[in-house]
Structures are given as structure tokens and as C-alpha cells.
Write a protein that holds these residues in place. Structure first.
Motif, PDB file in Angstrom:
ATOM      1  N   CYS A 143       3.026   8.800  -5.146  1.00 16.67           N
ATOM      2  CA  CYS A 143       3.193   9.767  -4.155  1.00 16.67           C
ATOM      3  C   CYS A 143       1.682  10.573  -4.160  1.00 16.67           C
ATOM      4  N   PHE A 144       1.209  10.053  -2.855  1.00 17.88           N
ATOM      5  CA  PHE A 144      -0.098  10.968  -2.729  1.00 17.88           C
ATOM      6  C   PHE A 144       0.208  11.952  -1.956  1.00 17.88           C
ATOM      7  N   HIS A 145      -0.671  12.916  -1.531  1.00 19.77           N
ATOM      8  CA  HIS A 145      -0.579  14.127  -0.669  1.00 19.77           C
ATOM      9  C   HIS A 145      -0.112  13.614   0.850  1.00 19.77           C
ATOM     10  N   ALA A 146      -0.878  12.788   1.455  1.00 20.92           N
ATOM     11  CA  ALA A 146      -0.453  12.266   2.625  1.00 20.92           C
ATOM     12  C   ALA A 146       0.006  10.970   2.899  1.00 20.92           C
ATOM     13  N   PHE A 147       0.572   9.952   1.995  1.00 22.44           N
ATOM     14  CA  PHE A 147       1.302   8.799   2.053  1.00 22.44           C
ATOM     15  C   PHE A 147       1.821   8.592   0.725  1.00 22.44           C
ATOM     16  N   ALA A 148       3.109   7.701   0.617  1.00 20.04           N
ATOM     17  CA  ALA A 148       3.531   7.207  -0.434  1.00 20.04           C
ATOM     18  C   ALA A 148       3.436   5.870  -0.412  1.00 20.04           C
ATOM     19  N   ILE A 149       3.382   5.254  -1.636  1.00 15.51           N
ATOM     20  CA  ILE A 149       3.242   3.710  -1.891  1.00 15.51           C
ATOM     21  C   ILE A 149       4.143   3.261  -2.837  1.00 15.51           C
ATOM     22  N   LEU A 150       4.501   1.812  -2.613  1.00 14.33           N
ATOM     23  CA  LEU A 150       5.083   1.100  -3.604  1.00 14.33           C
ATOM     24  C   LEU A 150       4.385   0.039  -4.130  1.00 14.33           C
TER      25      LEU A 150
END
Length: 282
Positions: free
Chosen positions: A80-87
């Protein structure tokens, strides 16, 4: 797990059937979603997991994308980054998907940011065995293609995070710099016009003959981007990750069947079945 293990049998379904228009005309196309009758109802999906509290607002109905192909779930890790979420997948050493919530204000802030970081870097939260490295891309003939684009970032900290290799896939250079860049700009323009969009972007590994950069980073056969505009509709683009750049506009249901990822599990079946009148970006 072999690279073939994450490939989908639906690769034969990739056919270009959508109407194509010139990229120079895309900025004028803003009414494309008005014919869609999507709803914002939040239907439960068994394979969907609730978003972490810090990333909840990035996802519609606070629900993360669902992995419909269980093979994709092997060795994954959410970020969970500030501006986007990644799997992220340590099998492919790429993201499986990257989610954003764009607003008119965030797009305006991104346009006001005059400089871009451009410091690609290995993701420090991953051990070297699980992540892509700069050396993997060097001399590969592929661009380091953003999934959450730098152009969506409204401050220097977020922009730096977008250059993490956890947000990057090997992408055909002409595609990355031309049609894909046009698509990213189109989504920002659409957000500015309509107020907000939920965006999920990722690679697809729909081929039995995939290559790895440096024997490590799996090269996707296609890349895709899905968007949802509350109260308007949803849809997606899929394009082959090669010089042919075969574009398709598809429904969310079709995207999920082909990629094994449902970007918006909270949408109802009727909304997912709609095929939008999106442009393509040859």
C-alpha cells in the motif's frame, strides 16, 4: 511453479474487434460512458478480500481486486503506497495489478508537478530473490513500463514511489511511449471531466511461450487497464505487448475471464457485462 503454470487457456480469445480511432482524436471523446447503465451496488464476491485500512479508499466499496485464477496467488504480497496499491508476485517479479483512485483534484495536482523523478529502483520491501532488479531490464530491449503512471502522481514523494520496480513490467518500447501513454492521458482527461475514476492496471501472461528478462522477470503477453466511474459505468482495454499493438475494448467480465483477475468485484453482473464505447490507441 513454471511460467506456464500462470498462463491462461483463454489466450486464443484475444482478437481485435473494437472500432479504432486515431489517438489525436481521443481527447474529444468524453461522453463514452453515458450509455452504460452500471450500478454502484456492492455485491459480495467470495474471492474478494477487504482492503487494508490504509488503502481502502483506493478500491470501490473498499474491496480489493479478486484473483479468479488460484495459480496467480502463489507467492504474492500486497503493498500500500500513498497513491496506489499493488499486488506483487515473486513468481513473475512484477505486479499482478496496481490500483488507483483518481479524482479531479489529484489530476490537477499531477499536471501541476513540473518535474518527474525518473529514479527507477528495486523495491526495498522485497528481498532480492523476489523482486525485479535494474540489471534485469538493462539491455533487454524492453521499457520499464509503469502500471500506475508517473503522470498520475501529484507530489514528489508519490512520484518517486511510482518508479519502484514493484510498479513496473517489461513493456514494448513503442507501445509504452505511444499508445499506452495516450491511454494514460485519456484516463486523466476523463477523470477531469467526470470527477473521479477507479483504475486498475496490470499485465496478462496469456501465452505458452513467455520469456524472462535475465532469466528472472516474466515478460507479459498483454497489458490491460480497467476503469470504473461511479454512476456511469466500467470497462477495460487489453493490448498485446508487442509491435503489433493489437488493442481491444472489453467488458469487465471478459477481462476477468481472460486475465484471471476481477478488478472490481463489488460491481454487479450487469455492470460487468457492459462493453463500453471506449477508443483504442493505435
Amino acid at each position: 511453479m513454471t511460467q506456464a503454470g500462470i498462463c491462461l487457456d483463454q489466450r486464443r480469445m484475444y482478437r481485435v474487434h473494437s472500432t479504432k480511432i486515431k489517438a489525436s482524436a481521443i481527447r474529444a471523446v468524453f461522453g463514452i460512458l453515458t450509455a452504460l447503465l452500471a450500478t454502484t451496488s456492492a455485491c459480495s464476491v467470495e474471492t474478494a478480500a477487504p482492503a487494508s485500512p490504509t488503502c481502502a479508499s483506493i478500491h470501490p466499496a473498499r474491496t480489493t481486486p479478486a484473483l479468479l485464477n488460484p495459480k496467480l496467488a502463489t507467492s504474492t504480497r500486497p503493498f500500500c503506497f500513498h497513491a496506489f496499491a499493488i499486488l506483487h508476485s515473486s513468481v513473475t517479479r512484477t505486479p499482478l495489478y496496481v490500483a488507483e483512485h483518481l479524482t479531479r483534484a489529484s489530476v490537477e495536482a499531477a499536471r501541476a508537478l513540473n518535474t518527474r523523478d525518473n529514479r527507477f529502483h528495486a523495491e526495498p520491501q522485497l528481498i532480492p530473490a523476489e523482486r525485479g532488479e535494474l540489471a534485469d531490464y538493462r539491455g533487454s530491449g524492453f521499457d520499464r513500463g509503469h502500471m500506475a503512471p508517473s503522470g498520475d502522481m501529484g507530489n514528489t514523494a508519490d512520484d518517486y514511489e511510482s518508479f519502484s520496480l514493484a510498479n513496473i513490467v517489461p513493456q514494448d518500447g513503442p507501445l509504452n511511449r505511444n499508445g499506452w501513454a495516450d491511454l494514460e492521458g485519456y484516463v486523466r482527461d476523463l477523470t477531469g471531466k467526470l470527477g473521479e475514476t477507479y483504475v486498475v492496471t496490470g499485465p496478462a501472461f496469456a501465452s505458452g511461450n513467455l520469456k524472462r528478462l535475465n532469466g528472472r522477470v516474466l515478460v507479459p503477453s498483454h497489458v490491460w487497464k480497467a476503469i470504473y466511474v461511479p454512476g456511469q459505468g466500467a470497462g477495460a482495454w487489453i493490448v498485446s505487448n508487442d509491435r503489433q499493438q493489437q488493442w481491444e475494448v472489453v467488458s469487465i467480465a471478459t477481462l476477468a475471464a481472460r486475465t484471471g483477475i476481477d478488478p472490481f468485484p463489488s460491481l454487479d453482473r450487469a455492470a460487468k457485462a457492459k462493453v463500453p464505447a471506449f477508443p483504442t490507441f493505435d
